[in-house]
Design a protein around this motif. Structure first.
Motif, PDB file in Angstrom:
ATOM      1  N   THR A  37     -10.728   6.471  -9.264  1.00 42.18           N
ATOM      2  CA  THR A  37      -9.634   7.232  -8.651  1.00 42.18           C
ATOM      3  C   THR A  37      -9.164   6.645  -7.322  1.00 42.18           C
ATOM      4  O   THR A  37      -8.408   7.288  -6.604  1.00 42.18           O
ATOM      5  N   GLN A  38      -9.598   5.448  -6.988  1.00 42.09           N
ATOM      6  CA  GLN A  38      -9.187   4.846  -5.711  1.00 42.09           C
ATOM      7  C   GLN A  38      -7.669   4.754  -5.576  1.00 42.09           C
ATOM      8  O   GLN A  38      -7.106   5.067  -4.541  1.00 42.09           O
ATOM      9  N   SER A  39      -7.004   4.328  -6.655  1.00 45.79           N
ATOM     10  CA  SER A  39      -5.555   4.139  -6.538  1.00 45.79           C
ATOM     11  C   SER A  39      -4.799   5.452  -6.677  1.00 45.79           C
ATOM     12  O   SER A  39      -3.602   5.530  -6.397  1.00 45.79           O
ATOM     13  N   LEU A  62     -10.699   8.701   2.936  1.00 36.70           N
ATOM     14  CA  LEU A  62      -9.829   7.801   3.694  1.00 36.70           C
ATOM     15  C   LEU A  62      -9.063   6.845   2.778  1.00 36.70           C
ATOM     16  O   LEU A  62      -8.632   5.778   3.203  1.00 36.70           O
ATOM     17  N   SER A  63      -8.905   7.235   1.512  1.00 37.98           N
ATOM     18  CA  SER A  63      -8.291   6.292   0.563  1.00 37.98           C
ATOM     19  C   SER A  63      -6.785   6.150   0.762  1.00 37.98           C
ATOM     20  O   SER A  63      -6.160   5.315   0.118  1.00 37.98           O
ATOM     21  N   SER A  64      -6.194   6.968   1.622  1.00 37.89           N
ATOM     22  CA  SER A  64      -4.754   6.822   1.880  1.00 37.89           C
ATOM     23  C   SER A  64      -4.489   6.787   3.379  1.00 37.89           C
ATOM     24  O   SER A  64      -5.009   7.612   4.143  1.00 37.89           O
ATOM     25  N   ARG A  65      -3.691   5.799   3.792  1.00 41.47           N
ATOM     26  CA  ARG A  65      -3.343   5.679   5.220  1.00 41.47           C
ATOM     27  C   ARG A  65      -2.527   6.879   5.680  1.00 41.47           C
ATOM     28  O   ARG A  65      -2.628   7.326   6.812  1.00 41.47           O
ATOM     29  N   VAL A 294     -11.044   0.972  -0.886  1.00 44.53           N
ATOM     30  CA  VAL A 294      -9.925   1.098   0.056  1.00 44.53           C
ATOM     31  C   VAL A 294     -10.315   1.984   1.242  1.00 44.53           C
ATOM     32  O   VAL A 294      -9.823   1.797   2.360  1.00 44.53           O
ATOM     33  N   ASP A 295     -11.214   2.951   1.017  1.00 46.62           N
ATOM     34  CA  ASP A 295     -11.681   3.802   2.127  1.00 46.62           C
ATOM     35  C   ASP A 295     -12.226   2.935   3.260  1.00 46.62           C
ATOM     36  O   ASP A 295     -11.901   3.130   4.435  1.00 46.62           O
ATOM     37  N   VAL A 296     -13.087   1.979   2.883  1.00 44.42           N
ATOM     38  CA  VAL A 296     -13.697   1.125   3.899  1.00 44.42           C
ATOM     39  C   VAL A 296     -12.645   0.179   4.481  1.00 44.42           C
ATOM     40  O   VAL A 296     -12.604  -0.060   5.688  1.00 44.42           O
ATOM     41  N   THR A 326      -7.153  -6.575   2.345  1.00 43.30           N
ATOM     42  CA  THR A 326      -7.903  -5.586   1.586  1.00 43.30           C
ATOM     43  C   THR A 326      -8.941  -6.255   0.679  1.00 43.30           C
ATOM     44  O   THR A 326      -8.694  -7.321   0.111  1.00 43.30           O
ATOM     45  N   GLY A 327     -10.110  -5.628   0.599  1.00 45.10           N
ATOM     46  CA  GLY A 327     -11.168  -6.133  -0.282  1.00 45.10           C
ATOM     47  C   GLY A 327     -12.033  -7.214   0.337  1.00 45.10           C
ATOM     48  O   GLY A 327     -12.998  -7.649  -0.278  1.00 45.10           O
TER      49      GLY A 327
END
Ligand code: FMN
Length: 448
Positions: A37-39, A62-65, A294-296, A326-327
């Motif tokens: 569910t990251q995206s 924190l997965s979304s800015r 993406v949270d990190v 990212t990543g």
């Protein structure tokens, strides 16, 4: 709006939460769903946690800015600017006026922490369940200055954890206590509002506001503290859970393997914590943080990326923007510059690679290139960079301990690519007349 704790923040965004009613096991199953569910961009709440009735587990906070921006009372576009501004307006914490919510339930000397908390096991080869979203708080044994950082903790059974103390100040507080033959008292806060979580990874020096004060600035509301039960630390009164304990002097044990923020397993021989008490809310929410997500990326990008940009702008004229890729766990970055001479670009590359221990690969592009669009960055690199002329290679640099390619003790080499146009380079980027673009856009807008 300022949020006093995690549950107030979650209540403000009910429509943005993915509730999972099916029973999920903290061992592997929750991590699998959080990755899937990251995206999706929503926060995930597991309402039915195997082995822990009445408890919830939360992930992808924190997965979304845009969500982080909301936590700081701003918009995605103004996030970096707001962050730097809030950081300047640090607020001293206050003592919680009424009964502290995190003290609703108190367990002194718990025999088995895993019976109380649904600690997640994230990856197939992880040695054990790990706490990944704990804000470890401690005091400088000499000056009393407060520290608070994220440090992974491996559950070792009963009341014991391994703790990875790679970074100061906690690593040096422990070293100091150990040299005096004493244990270091710690308290670990789990389940805090996003601004407090961000503050835990902000770089602060050994003077000036500490991270608790910075958290107050980012929240626009002072943190509320309450004395811990078994250690001499004022803890976050509105956290969901507090774990109190001692890092034992003279004890080192195998810790890991653990699937780290690099996307690889990493093991260490680390200090050991003995838990002396756990306090929590009656219906607590346990906070999970998947390491390679993406949270990190978002945590690092705001706390490290924004700081770094500010430092570079103070020292080199023409630095416009910076993005941690990212990543990459903050190991790679792209920087945009305007009107910078090639010698300044070289200086910039050398400076940024020495300022940031993590950063290993940096690409510098002209300001017209969108540094958040990988296609544009690759285009600039492929067409404006000449390897013999535009490469800066630095060897025997202090690197980052969890970089799997770093040689012993985190030493490694670093590289910078100058992908800006050289002086006098005249090649023209293609373009389409503005009127034709406007027509295309308007016809397309009407047809959908
Ligand atoms: C997701 C995440 C996990 C981290 N885990 C650890 C860890 O296990 N051990 C450690 O020493 N530092 C870890 N850090 C870094 C520290 O939290 C960080 O060095 C510190 O909080 C930064 O500020 P300071 O060094 O100025 O206190 C982690 C950082 C992030 C973003």
């Amino acid at each position: 709006m300022a949020y006093q704790d995690l549950r107030e923040f979650l209540a403000s965004m009910e429509g943005d939460i993915l509730h999972i009613a099916t029973e999920f096991d903290p061992k592997f199953e929750m991590a699998a769903l959080l990755h899937e569910t990251q995206s999706d961009g929503r926060v995930v709440l597991f309402d039915n946690v195997k082995g822990h009735p009445g408890v919830k587990v939360m992930g992808n906070l924190l997965s979304s800015r845009a969500r982080i921006a909301r936590a700081l009372g701003t918009t995605d576009k103004k996030l970096n600017e707001t962050y730097l501004n809030c950081k300047k307006h640090a607020l001293e914490p206050v003592i919680c006026a009424g009964p502290a919510p995190v003290k609703e339930v108190i367990h002194r000397a718990p025999a088995d922490v895993s019976a109380l908390l649904p600690i997640l096991t994230y990856h197939e080869k992880d040695a054990a369940p790990f706490i990944t979203c704990g804000l470890v708080m401690a005091k400088d044994p000499e000056t009393g200055r407060r520290a608070m950082g994220i440090h992974r903790m491996m559950f070792k059974g009963g009341n014991r954890f391994g703790i990875f103390l790679a970074n100061p100040p906690l690593s040096s507080y422990f070293q100091q206590a150990e040299e005096e033959g004493r244990a270091l008292e710690i308290a670990v806060a789990l389940g805090v509002d996003p601004a407090t979580l961000l503050a835990a990874v902000v770089k602060v020096g050994s003077t000036g506001p500490d991270k608790l004060e910075v958290a107050g600035g980012l929240r626009g509301l002072p943190l509320e503290l309450t004395p811990a039960e078994t250690v001499d630390i004022d803890v976050l009164a509105r956290a969901e859970i507090i774990i109190e304990g001692h890092v034992l002097p003279g004890v080192r044990e195998q810790e890991g393997p653990f699937g780290e923020s690099t996307g690889y397993y990493f093991s260490n021989v680390s200090p050991v914590v003995e838990v002396t008490a756990i306090t929590h809310r009656k219906d607590f929410i346990y906070a999970a943080l998947c390491p390679w997500t993406v949270d990190v990326d978002n945590l690092l990008s705001l706390a490290s990326g924004t700081e770094l940009l500010g430092q570079l702008q103070n020292q080199i004229h023409g630095v416009v923007d910076l993005e941690l890729i990212t990543g990459t766990c903050g190991f790679a970055a792209v920087i945009a510059v305007k009107d910078c001479q090639p010698t300044d670009v070289r200086r910039l590359i050398q400076l940024v690679l020495s300022l940031d221990l993590r950063l290993k690969i940096v690409t510098v592009v002209d300001a017209g290139v969108d540094i958040r669009n990988p296609r544009e960055v690759s285009w600039a690199l492929a067409t404006r960079y000449q390897p013999d002329r535009d490469t800066v290679l630095l060897d025997k640099m202090a690197g980052y301990v969890i970089d799997p390619s770093a040689v012993e003790s985190g030493t490694g080499s670093k590289i910078g690519f100058d992908a800006t146009r050289g002086p006098g380079e005249q090649f023209d980027a293609v373009s389409i007349p503005a009127a034709a673009q406007a027509k295309a856009k308007s016809v397309l807008a009407d047809s959908f």
